[in-house]
Each structure stands twice: as C-alpha cells, then as structure tokens.
Motif scaffolding. Structure first.
Motif, PDB file in Angstrom:
ATOM      1  N   VAL A   1      84.007  -8.898 -28.155  1.00 42.48           N
ATOM      2  CA  VAL A   1      82.782  -9.207 -28.874  1.00 42.48           C
ATOM      3  C   VAL A   1      81.771  -9.809 -27.895  1.00 42.48           C
ATOM      4  O   VAL A   1      82.108 -10.686 -27.101  1.00 42.48           O
ATOM      5  CB  VAL A   1      83.051 -10.177 -30.038  1.00 42.48           C
TER       6      VAL A   1
ATOM      7  N   HIS B   1      78.465  -7.567 -31.769  1.00 41.86           N
ATOM      8  CA  HIS B   1      79.795  -6.983 -31.909  1.00 41.86           C
ATOM      9  C   HIS B   1      80.154  -6.330 -30.579  1.00 41.86           C
ATOM     10  O   HIS B   1      80.009  -6.954 -29.521  1.00 41.86           O
ATOM     11  CB  HIS B   1      79.792  -5.989 -33.077  1.00 41.86           C
TER      12      HIS B   1
ATOM     13  N   LYS C   1      85.775  -1.807 -31.076  1.00 43.58           N
ATOM     14  CA  LYS C   1      86.211  -2.549 -32.259  1.00 43.58           C
ATOM     15  C   LYS C   1      86.547  -1.593 -33.405  1.00 43.58           C
ATOM     16  O   LYS C   1      86.199  -0.425 -33.375  1.00 43.58           O
ATOM     17  CB  LYS C   1      85.121  -3.535 -32.713  1.00 43.58           C
TER      18      LYS C   1
END
Length: 847
Positions: free
Chosen positions: A130, A273, A287
């Motif tokens: 992240v 993100h 992710k």
C-alpha cells in the motif's frame, strides 16, 4: 506444481498486458484551462471498448510558490464523513476530489497515512503493498510506502507498543492479527466519532484521557462514550494493552512517542492503495481485485519523475456520459499523461471532483457520481488552494446566448481573473460592452437586437477583454413553434409556466422567450413572461402563441377542487420546532401582499444549530381531512427568496405518516401556487393534514441569523388524476405491455419454490416512469418513482420506503444480472394497485 506454473503464466501475461499499451484509440484532451497560478485542469475523452470515458485531470506545479495541496477531513474530523460537494462548499478550494480508502461499516477514518499541515493525522495501517502520496516542506512530491512505530512509557519506565494513531478496526496483513485486540492505540481531538476501533472481536477496553502527557481521566469498564474533547488525547487499550493502562491514575505522567517512516519533513500525505505506474511504466495491480475490479469510476494520483508535478485524475463511471475504466486502463491513462509514478485512490461510488473554473468564484462538480446517483459521504478530500495575492484584472470571459431574435433583449454576464488567475471582483470594475457589427443597442450588459446578421459581442476593461460570437435571427428564420407547460394540469387559481421552442429553418432549435410571443389564453390569463393563471373552475385552458406568421396552441386541464381550506384561523393549529434550541412559531397574520385577508404565518430561526432543523405548523387530528380519492394537493406560499424547503405531512388512520415536498427551493418573492400530484393508491381511506413545515438539512448554511417567515393560504384538494399507466406481465414470459405497447425483457417473472412471485423491478419501474439506480459495490438497488425513494439490498428481507423500514416476504435477488423483488413489494413500496390472475398467470400493475 502445475498450479504454480499456471499462476506464473497468468501473471506474466498480465504484466505484458499492463506494460504494452495497445491503444485502440488515444485519450483526447477536449478542454484545458488554467485554474490558478501553477495549476491547470484538462478534460479528456477516451473511446474505449466499453464506451466513451470522461476524465478530469488537475495538474499542480509545485515549483509555483503559491499553490499547495492539503487534506480536508470529511465534515471537520475523522468519523464525520461528508460529500466532495459539501467539503467544497465548506472550505472553498480551487479543486477537490475524494481521497483514501475507508471501511464504510466502521467509524469513518482513512485506512492509510495522513499528514495535514506537517502533523500526522492518521498513521498508516499495517498492510502490504500500500502506497501514499506525500509532499515535503521543500515542495517535492513522492509516492512511498509508509510505516509506523511508537510506544507509551509510564513514569516507572514500563512501556507498551503503540499500534496506531486515529485508526479504526481492520485486519493487519503483516501478521494476520486484529488491529485492536491486545493493542494500544492513540486518538487525538481530530477523532470525532464516539467509538474507537470497536467491533464484535474486541473485548472491554480501558481508556485513559491525557492532557499534555498527564492523565486526567481513567475508564476501566469500557470506552468513553464521546468524541475526543478538544485539546485532549485518549489512549485506548484492549486485552494486554488494557491491563497496561489499568494501573494508571489521574495525575500520572506518561510519555507518548511515535514516528512515521520515511521521515522526510512531510507537509502533506494522503493514503492510497496499490501502484498503477512505477518508473514511468504501468505495473500489475498487486492488491485484491475482488472489490475493485470491473469498469468503474476511478480516482488516482501521480507524480512527475522530478517530483515537481502532481497529477490528480478523476474518472466518471457508469453514467450516460462515461463508462468508467478498468484498473489496467487507469494505469495506462496515468502513464499517458506523464506520470512517473502513480497510485490508485478510492473509487467507485466515492469518486467525485469539483473544480473552480477560470474566473469563477467557487468550484463546481465536474465528475459526477456513479450511476448519476447521490454523492457518497467520504472520510476526506484532497484539496488544492493558492496563497497568490490579488493582482490586476487581465482576462474576461463572456457567457450568454449565441442566438438572438430581432427585438429580443438578452443579458450577457462576464467573469474575470487577475494575473495570478484569481477570480476578479467585477463589482468594482466598469465594463464596456459592444458588438462589432453594430446589430443592436446596449443598456449596461443588456443587448437588444435590432437587425439580423452575425456579430461578436465583447466586454472590456483596460487590458482585459472577452468576446462571444452571436447570430441575430429574423422572424423568417422560424419554421415552427412547440409549446409546453411545466405541469400536466392545474387547479383553479393555480399557475403553470409556459415555455416555447422554435425549430429554425436550418434544423436547429432555440428557446423563445415568452416576451417575444403574442400570447392569448381562453379560460385564464397569461403574463408576458409566460405564467398562466387558470381562472375557470373546471374544464380546459387554451393558450395560443404567435411569432411572426407562425402560431401554435397548447391546452392544459383544470383540476376541480373537491375541498378547500383557507388557512385563515388558528383553531386546531399549533407550532413546534426541532431541535428544541432553535426558534419558531405559527401565528395568524395579515396578508403581506395587502389583500386584507388573514393568512397563516410560519416563523423560524435555525442559526442556533448545525444539525437538521425544522419549524412546523401542526394541525389537530381531523381538523383538515384528505379523502381517499384525492389526487392533487395545492397550496399558496408567500416567499421572500430565501430558498426554503417546504414539506407537508399527512397521517392515515393507522398513524402512518406520508411526507411530500411542496417546494424544494422557495426562491420567489410574493405569492405562488405550488402543486403536488398525490399517488392515490398510498391513501387507504381518509387521511388528515398533520403538519406543514420548513426544514433545513445539516449540510445547509446557518450563517443567516435573522428571524424569517413563510406565509400560507388556500390549501386545495382535487380528485382528478393524470392518465393511468397500466403494466401487464405474465409468469415465465419475457414480454412487458405498457398501455398496449409490447416490449421484450431479458428476464421473465417467476415463482420461487416457496411460492413467492418475483418480478424484474427495473423494467416495471421504468415502465411506470421511474428511475432505477444500482450500486454494485454495496449490492443496493434504489428505486425512484414520483416522490417515493425505495432502497433494498440483495439478500436482505427488508426495504426502506422514504426512510421507513418495511419487511419483505422474500429477499431481493439477482437472476440473469437483473434485480428481482417479490410482487408484494411493488405494491407496498410504490403504493400501486397490483392484481394477479392465477388462471392465465398474468400480473397487472396500475399507477
């Protein structure tokens, strides 16, 4: 081993896809403007295989000494979410978009790191892969991974690790542990929620309140049920951390020490993100895509290789104007506009952007929410501001119609900007208006066209000049006229606004001001500005309009009043306010228009609260009744241009309240008749008028401190109705028949094993003239029909009808990508007449 090889091959193919941009078409910049010194905004159109895509990009030059980016926490603190538009109204930025991801089921705080004005406002979560965007004090931008460490030390030297600052609950990815179980967290006065990291997994916490590192309160039987008071901090401990806190007592000294790395003198940090672009190349998204995949609205941030430029992109998604982007295409776009590194921000229903156009005094929305729905309340906004001083006027922009009829008078307005692209105050400037061809006369900014032709109108002051190309048309350019009213029927004494549209000989259309027409009305009177007043008690009013040799007619039906209440007595009428700290009352007053009649006066002053407030005129039960066949309600309202929201509430025999908006914005001065078409099927038997009131939402401005009033008279009820809409369906048939017109659906009604009849709600709602909004992320369908708003979640056995929860006899479900709901819900939600014939398995729905 085979599974590993397959996974590697998929990853390699994905990486190749990400790094090879096979552009079917390239994004095209269709507009570009400087919005402040050191920042521009561009609108891109991109034709993709999923449809056209609209993208707004704000580019910030950090070498400019005036521009700066900062974070706006929701409505002011964590836990107080707000929409992008409301944050814009509250803080007046040059541009603002949504920011970090957040858990919609938690208190309302960003998941990633946040730094505001050089101070850590929210620590990064313990998540892998992240990233966050940060800007240092020396105005360089970076996109980095951040880490947090800290500890709390008592006076005796014992210490305990500190796991976070202003964090909600989540599951850590570094060790798969709960963020708050056996953990110690710190909350400061930026935390506005009364809860701190509470979910079903944690035990009974211990909280210690601090002021200047000294204990001022200890609570061992659970959390304080309050937001963090101003100037204080709260240590929140669960399990082992709670045991650590239990021994503290008021007056003890503690040392709280924490740091975020990398430490680069951050002025601003906003969490994001996974990466989209790295080293100038698109990268595979690392992710989980289960909640982020598909073609959606998107928000992203990127930086240049030297860190001197920041790119903020917002992609409109799932609207008529824009399909949205996949994450793969979002990465490609960020690379296309020049990003050396880019990170994905919260998207989907959270995406929205406002921008202050050049010369404008405030920012307006340029990227709309998904499905053209309402904006989601988010935890923070990424906002652009400028400290540039006010300079001299250097530019002007003209706005107004570019087609004018001979004899028509139109106003042109100008906005301006100074040398730093700040909006200019033109109230202190004298503007000279002109037209190059001399086709008309000027009175200030009002142009009256006198002869046909093409000209350029201009406004000028000093070196600043703005122009607009204008075509002046003669009556011979009109081929035909089309008239319409703003409603389908009126009550006697009511009004309807006429509009006229001309089709020109070149095939284009132009709205014609009623003042340009010769107007006559049979059964009523019509003003030069097109306001028709019905004067006959029943029947039809006919309006004729003439423009040169072209004429047109339009009729409108009179709804005969079956009952009328003058509202000229206080018998059975009382006042009420909410909340109790605002003021309001109801009284009998002289007609402010001077007729000599008595009318109802509603007073209010909401300046004492920032919450939703209302002032009511309350009518005793049975004082004014509404018959079951009532189709329309009309009320005369005297306004003073303050923009009030006026509603009425009816109460049925069972005590259920039915609310209707009579006026969303009382922006007029004087008397005006407002009307509302009631859905008669909602009225089961006689109802009573309960309350007429004005309400202001929590988001509206409370700056006005003076007492204000509204006046009411002549409440009329009528039994006539608009044309019925009849919808016919059959079980297991894909045909839907609306008033005799047959269409084919892609999903047919069916009967479940439990005997429940399920129908495709989108086709039915749209056939009845309503609207359907689908939120795939929240698995929620919203149905809008006339004044009803119905919301239901897939798999849940309840629905909300205008905010009131009602049970379903079967949960809504998805079949063939269509939302199916039980037939009974159609009747209960919209108040429609529904009939099922078992013999031919037909379903008839009547609005």
């Amino acid at each position: 081993m085979k599974k590993k090889i397959s996974a590697i091959m998929v990853l390699v193919c994905f990486l190749l896809q990400m790094n090879t941009i096979a552009w079917a078409s390239t994004p095209k910049s269709i507009s570009n403007q400087t919005i402040t010194s050191g920042a521009t905004q561009a609108i891109y159109n991109w034709s993709t295989e999923k449809g056209n895509v609209k993208i707004s990009v704000v580019t910030v030059d950090l070498t400019n000494p005036y521009t700066y980016l900062t974070i706006i926490p929701g409505a002011g603190r964590w836990g107080e979410r707000s929409t992008v538009s409301n944050m814009t109204k509250r803080t007046n930025p040059i541009a603002l978009t949504n920011g970090d991801f957040f858990n919609m089921k938690a208190e309302g705080a960003p998941i990633g790191a946040t730094v505001i004005g050089g101070e850590l406002a929210s620590s990064p979560s313990y998540l892998t892969g992240v990233y966050a965007l940060g800007i240092t004090n020396d105005r360089k931008a970076y996109i980095e991974q951040f880490n947090f460490t800290g500890k709390v030390t008592k006076a005796d030297g014992t210490s305990f690790p500190l796991s976070g600052l202003n964090k909600t609950f989540y599951w850590q990815e570094d060790n798969n542990s709960h963020s708050h179980i056996n953990k110690l967290h710190l909350y400061n006065d930026l935390w506005g929620s009364t809860k701190r990291g509470s979910d079903s997994y944690v035990g009974t916490p211990v909280e210690v309140m601090l002021q200047d590192n000294k204990v001022v309160g200890v609570k061992t039987d659970g959390a304080y049920e309050m937001a963090v008071p101003e100037g204080l901090q709260i240590l929140h401990g669960d399990g082992k951390a709670a045991e650590f806190l239990k021994t503290l007592k008021v007056g003890d000294e503690v040392n709280v020490d924490y740091a975020m790395t990398p430490d680069m003198n951050w002025q601003m940090v906003i969490g994001g993100h996974a990466l989209l672009v790295n080293n100038g190349q698109t990268v595979a998204y690392t992710k989980d895509l289960s909640a982020l995949g598909g073609v959606r609205a998107r928000t992203a941030a990127g930086i240049s290789a030297d860190g001197t430029k920041v790119y903020i992109a917002a992609v409109e998604g799932r609207t008529n104007e824009s399909a949205g982007l996949s994450l793969t295409n979002l990465a490609s776009f960020m690379q296309y506009i020049g990003c050396y590194k880019a990170v994905n921000l919260d998207g989907g229903g959270s995406t929205a952007m406002t921008v202050r156009n050049l010369g404008a005094s405030s920012a307006t929305r340029v990227i709309n929410p998904e499905n053209n729905g309402s904006e989601r309340k988010v935890v923070e906004g990424l906002a652009l501001y400028s400290t540039a001083p006010q300079g001299i006027l250097t530019g002007l922009k003209l706005r107004g119609t570019q087609k004018v009829f001979v004899g028509e008078s139109v106003q042109y307005t100008a906005s301006g900007w100074d040398e730093y692209y700040n909006p200019a105050n033109l109230n202190t400037v004298t503007l000279e208006y002109s037209d190059t061809a001399g086709l008309g006369a000027w009175q200030g900014n009002t142009f009256t066209a006198q002869k046909a032709g093409t000209t350029e109108v201009a406004a000028a002051s000093g070196v600043a000049r703005g122009t607009l190309s204008v075509q002046v048309l003669g009556a011979e350019s009109v081929k035909n006229l089309e008239l319409s009213f703003d409603k389908t029927s009126v009550v006697s004494g009511g009004t309807a606004k006429l509009t006229a549209k001309a089709t020109l000989t070149d095939g284009t259309t132009k709205t014609v001001s009623p003042s340009m027409l010769t107007l006559t009305a049979e059964g009523g009177s019509i003003s030069t500005d097109g306001v028709l007043t019905a004067t006959i008690p029943s029947g039809t009013v006919k309006v004729t309009a003439a423009f040169g040799s072209v004429t047109a007619t339009k009729t409108i039906k009179i709804d005969s009043a079956t009952k009328q209440y003058a509202l000229n007595t206080l018998d059975g009428v009382s006042g009420h306010v909410s909340p109790s700290n605002v003021t309001g009352s109801v009284e009998l007053a002289d007609d402010p228009a001077g007729s000599g009649s008595k009318v109802l006066k509603l007073n209010y002053n909401f300046s004492a609260t920032k919450e939703t407030a209302a002032s009511y005129a309350v009518f005793a039960d049975k004082t004014m009744t509404v018959a079951a066949n009532t189709k329309k309600l009309a009320l005369d309202i005297y306004g003073s241009g303050h923009g009030e929201w006026v509603r009425v509430e009816l109460r049925d025999a069972a005590g259920e309240v039915h609310r209707y908006t009579l006026a969303q914005n009382v922006d007029w001065n004087g008397w005006k008749t407002v009307e509302f078409d009631l859905n008669s099927e909602e009225i089961s038997g006689e109802m009573s008028l309960w309350r007429i009131y004005t309400v202001a939402s929590a988001d509206e401005n409370r700056a006005a401190t003076e007492d204000r009033s509204l006046y009411f008279r002549n409440l009329r009820l009528s039994g006539s109705s608009s044309a019925l809409v009849n919808v016919l369906l059959h079980i297991n048939s894909s045909e839907i028949v609306t008033n005799g017109t047959t269409q084919t659906m892609d999903t047919a009604p069916y009967v479940t094993a439990a005997g429940r009849t399920m129908v495709p709600i989108r086709f039915i709602t749209e056939a009845l003239g309503g609207e359907v909004v689908w939120d795939g992320e929240e698995q929620r369908v919203s149905l809008i029909l006339e004044d009803s708003l119905i919301q239901m979640h897939i798999g849940e056995s309840t629905m909300e009808v205008n905010g009131v929860s009602k049970s379903l006899d079967a949960p809504a479900e998805i079949k063939n990508n269509r939302t199916m709901i039980p037939l009974r819900a159609v009747s209960e939600a919209f108040g429609l007449a529904v009939n099922y014939e078992a013999q031919d398995k037909s379903i008839t729905i009547v609005n």
